[in-house]
Motif scaffolding. Structure first.
Motif, PDB file in Angstrom:
ATOM      1  N   LYS A   5      96.225  51.799  81.180  1.00  0.00           N
ATOM      2  CA  LYS A   5      96.504  50.882  80.080  1.00  0.00           C
ATOM      3  C   LYS A   5      95.247  50.606  79.272  1.00  0.00           C
ATOM      4  O   LYS A   5      95.268  50.635  78.036  1.00  0.00           O
ATOM      5  CB  LYS A   5      97.078  49.570  80.630  1.00  0.00           C
ATOM      6  N   ASN A   6      94.151  50.335  79.972  1.00  0.00           N
ATOM      7  CA  ASN A   6      92.895  50.062  79.264  1.00  0.00           C
ATOM      8  C   ASN A   6      92.410  51.279  78.491  1.00  0.00           C
ATOM      9  O   ASN A   6      91.910  51.165  77.373  1.00  0.00           O
ATOM     10  CB  ASN A   6      91.823  49.607  80.250  1.00  0.00           C
ATOM     11  N   GLN A   7      92.559  52.467  79.096  1.00  0.00           N
ATOM     12  CA  GLN A   7      92.160  53.689  78.407  1.00  0.00           C
ATOM     13  C   GLN A   7      93.013  53.928  77.171  1.00  0.00           C
ATOM     14  O   GLN A   7      92.503  54.321  76.110  1.00  0.00           O
ATOM     15  CB  GLN A   7      92.265  54.887  79.358  1.00  0.00           C
ATOM     16  N   LEU A   8      94.311  53.677  77.310  1.00  0.00           N
ATOM     17  CA  LEU A   8      95.222  53.853  76.179  1.00  0.00           C
ATOM     18  C   LEU A   8      94.906  52.871  75.064  1.00  0.00           C
ATOM     19  O   LEU A   8      94.830  53.253  73.884  1.00  0.00           O
ATOM     20  CB  LEU A   8      96.670  53.687  76.646  1.00  0.00           C
ATOM     21  N   LEU A   9      94.694  51.611  75.444  1.00  0.00           N
ATOM     22  CA  LEU A   9      94.359  50.595  74.441  1.00  0.00           C
ATOM     23  C   LEU A   9      93.037  50.921  73.759  1.00  0.00           C
ATOM     24  O   LEU A   9      92.911  50.772  72.539  1.00  0.00           O
ATOM     25  CB  LEU A   9      94.275  49.214  75.104  1.00  0.00           C
ATOM     26  N   LYS A  10      92.072  51.351  74.538  1.00  0.00           N
ATOM     27  CA  LYS A  10      90.763  51.690  73.975  1.00  0.00           C
ATOM     28  C   LYS A  10      90.885  52.810  72.956  1.00  0.00           C
ATOM     29  O   LYS A  10      90.312  52.738  71.860  1.00  0.00           O
ATOM     30  CB  LYS A  10      89.815  52.100  75.098  1.00  0.00           C
ATOM     31  N   GLY A  11      91.665  53.839  73.279  1.00  0.00           N
ATOM     32  CA  GLY A  11      91.848  54.959  72.358  1.00  0.00           C
ATOM     33  C   GLY A  11      92.535  54.541  71.078  1.00  0.00           C
ATOM     34  O   GLY A  11      92.119  54.916  69.970  1.00  0.00           O
TER      35      GLY A  11
END
Length: 238
Positions: A5-11
């Motif tokens: 989730k954090n990786q997706l949000l960051k991207g």
């Protein structure tokens, strides 16, 4: 372990932020160019009027004679600062009586001496705001006899540009925040079902083969849910 989730949000946030920054930079460049080009066109049109007036009424005498005799009727109707140069680029007259080395050494003078109308934007010692100088070759019978130059402050235009950019920057911040909110919603719509499937799989792994996934969506997650349920059915029959 890094959170998907954090990786997706960051991207997503990086994409949104980068897009907004690029668009704002392009907008600033185009707005600045639009207003500066308009001001240049206005100064050029005023210079052309002054030149036509000069050629019609004063061209019979030399440029230096006209200046010494204070024949300034061809430019004194303008509220811009006016400078007159001779054919060698020497300053003959400044309408406000100021000689600024930064201004008289600007590149628009050399280009005007080559026969090309040109502008210069920058700062001078006697004024703390940006100014625009437009130089035009003053010709008589096809020969360049000097340069006429109009100079004006860009304070008002720069103020307009700043206000426009402030408005668009505020809108951009709103877009980024809205994008962040939508990104969170999107990420949750993807991650929450995966978390649910992971919990179901863990319970199956602990021996609870009666549990089934309730996800019936027609996408990859739904296919994964069906596969998990199928595997549980197959194991239960053995």
């Amino acid at each position: 372990m890094k959170s998907i989730k954090n990786q997706l949000l960051k991207g997503i946030v990086i994409i949104i932020f980068s897009t907004v920054v690029v668009l704002n930079v392009l907008l600033m460049v185009f707005i600045r160019k639009y207003y500066y080009d308009n001001m240049e066109a206005i100064l050029k049109s005023r210079i052309e009027v002054s030149m036509n007036f000069y050629n019609k009424y004063f061209s019979s005498r030399s440029l230096i004679e006209n200046i010494y005799d204070n024949v300034d009727a061809f430019w004194n109707e303008n509220n811009a600062q006016v400078e007159i140069f001779d054919s060698k680029g020497n300053l003959l007259m400044d309408s406000i009586g100021i000689k600024d080395n930064k201004l008289i050494s600007a590149p628009d003078i050399d280009r005007a001496l080559e026969g090309n109308a040109s502008r210069w934007i920058g700062k001078v010692d006697y004024y703390d705001k940006n100014i625009m100088a437009v130089s035009y070759p003053l010709e008589t019978d096809g020969e360049i006899i000097g340069i006429i130059r109009f100079i004006t402050s860009l304070e008002e235009i720069d103020g307009i540009i700043r206000n426009i950019m402030l408005i668009f920057s505020s809108i951009s911040i709103g877009v980024v925040l809205l994008g962040l909110l939508l990104s969170i919603i999107l990420a949750n719509s993807i991650i929450n079902p995966i978390k649910y499937l992971n919990q179901v799989a863990e319970k199956m792994g602990d021996g609870n083969l009666s549990i089934r996934s309730k996800i019936n969506s027609r996408n990859e997650i739904g296919q994964l849910s069906n596969t998990l349920n199928f595997m549980a059915d197959e194991i239960s029959r053995r």
